[in-house]
Design a protein around this motif. Structure first.
Motif, PDB file in Angstrom:
ATOM      1  N   THR A   1       0.820  -1.208   0.000  1.00 24.78           N
ATOM      2  CA  THR A   1       0.000   0.000   0.000  1.00 24.78           C
ATOM      3  C   THR A   1       0.856   1.261   0.000  1.00 24.78           C
TER       4      THR A   1
ATOM      5  N   GLU B   1      -7.051   6.453   2.598  1.00 25.80           N
ATOM      6  CA  GLU B   1      -8.295   6.276   3.342  1.00 25.80           C
ATOM      7  C   GLU B   1      -8.937   4.907   3.111  1.00 25.80           C
ATOM      8  N   PHE B   2      -8.862   4.391   1.870  1.00 22.67           N
ATOM      9  CA  PHE B   2      -9.669   3.220   1.542  1.00 22.67           C
ATOM     10  C   PHE B   2      -8.895   1.940   1.222  1.00 22.67           C
ATOM     11  N   ALA B   3      -7.638   2.033   0.826  1.00 21.77           N
ATOM     12  CA  ALA B   3      -6.872   0.814   0.524  1.00 21.77           C
ATOM     13  C   ALA B   3      -6.532   0.090   1.823  1.00 21.77           C
ATOM     14  N   ASP B   4      -6.546  -1.233   1.768  1.00 22.23           N
ATOM     15  CA  ASP B   4      -6.159  -2.035   2.929  1.00 22.23           C
ATOM     16  C   ASP B   4      -4.669  -1.805   3.177  1.00 22.23           C
ATOM     17  N   PRO B   5      -4.302  -1.259   4.332  1.00 17.26           N
ATOM     18  CA  PRO B   5      -2.895  -0.924   4.568  1.00 17.26           C
ATOM     19  C   PRO B   5      -1.976  -2.145   4.632  1.00 17.26           C
TER      20      PRO B   5
ATOM     21  N   THR C   1      -6.922  -4.069  -3.239  1.00 18.11           N
ATOM     22  CA  THR C   1      -7.666  -4.588  -2.091  1.00 18.11           C
ATOM     23  C   THR C   1      -7.996  -3.415  -1.175  1.00 18.11           C
ATOM     24  N   VAL C   2      -9.286  -3.246  -0.932  1.00 16.33           N
ATOM     25  CA  VAL C   2      -9.743  -2.149  -0.080  1.00 16.33           C
ATOM     26  C   VAL C   2      -9.927  -2.650   1.355  1.00 16.33           C
ATOM     27  N   GLN C   3     -10.223  -1.731   2.266  1.00 12.70           N
ATOM     28  CA  GLN C   3     -10.228  -2.041   3.694  1.00 12.70           C
ATOM     29  C   GLN C   3     -11.252  -3.083   4.115  1.00 12.70           C
ATOM     30  N   ASP C   4     -12.297  -3.286   3.323  1.00 15.87           N
ATOM     31  CA  ASP C   4     -13.259  -4.335   3.676  1.00 15.87           C
ATOM     32  C   ASP C   4     -12.817  -5.707   3.164  1.00 15.87           C
TER      33      ASP C   4
END
Length: 128
Positions: free
Chosen positions: A14, A40-44, A75-78
């Motif tokens: 990320t 804000e939205f990408a999975d760290p 890949t986003v945070q969800d």
């Protein structure tokens, strides 16, 4: 796939992805996510994947032409994987290490092309 782009897929974390996106914004390239969106939205903790698909020229920024338009498996945070595009300077892409084996690259390329993924815009509409 257009000639002139490498036929590969590269994995990025990320932090690297945010750096590439920031570079695209600073260079005035069309395909970027906007300041702060990835943070804000990408999975760290995720690994994301870039695949160059065409050579793109920006007439308004000839000093950054040509560059590569890349398909991005993000890949986003969800935890969901979504499709996006990112313009990347060739030197920046080449600086990324090759870490994936051929089978993994093929699997990711197939997912990007045929994976029935939500786009970044579609995902953002569902997750305001």
């Amino acid at each position: 796939m257009s000639s002139g782009v490498p036929r590969t897929v590269k994995a990025v974390d990320t932090s690297e992805l945010i750096g590439l996106d920031t570079e695209a914004i600073e260079c005035g390239l069309n395909r970027n996510h906007g300041a702060g969106w990835l943070a804000e939205f990408a999975d760290p903790a995720a690994v994301h994947y870039l695949r160059p698909v065409l050579v793109h020229r920006a007439g308004h920024r000839p000093e950054f032409s040509p560059h590569w338009r890349c398909m991005l498996l993000l890949t986003v945070q969800d935890g969901q994987q979504i499709f996006s595009l990112l313009d990347v300077l060739p030197a920046s892409f080449e600086d990324l290490p090759e870490t994936l084996d051929a089978a993994t690259k093929t699997k990711i390329a197939h997912r990007l092309e045929h994976g029935d993924l939500l786009t970044q815009a579609q995902w953002a509409d569902l997750n305001p």
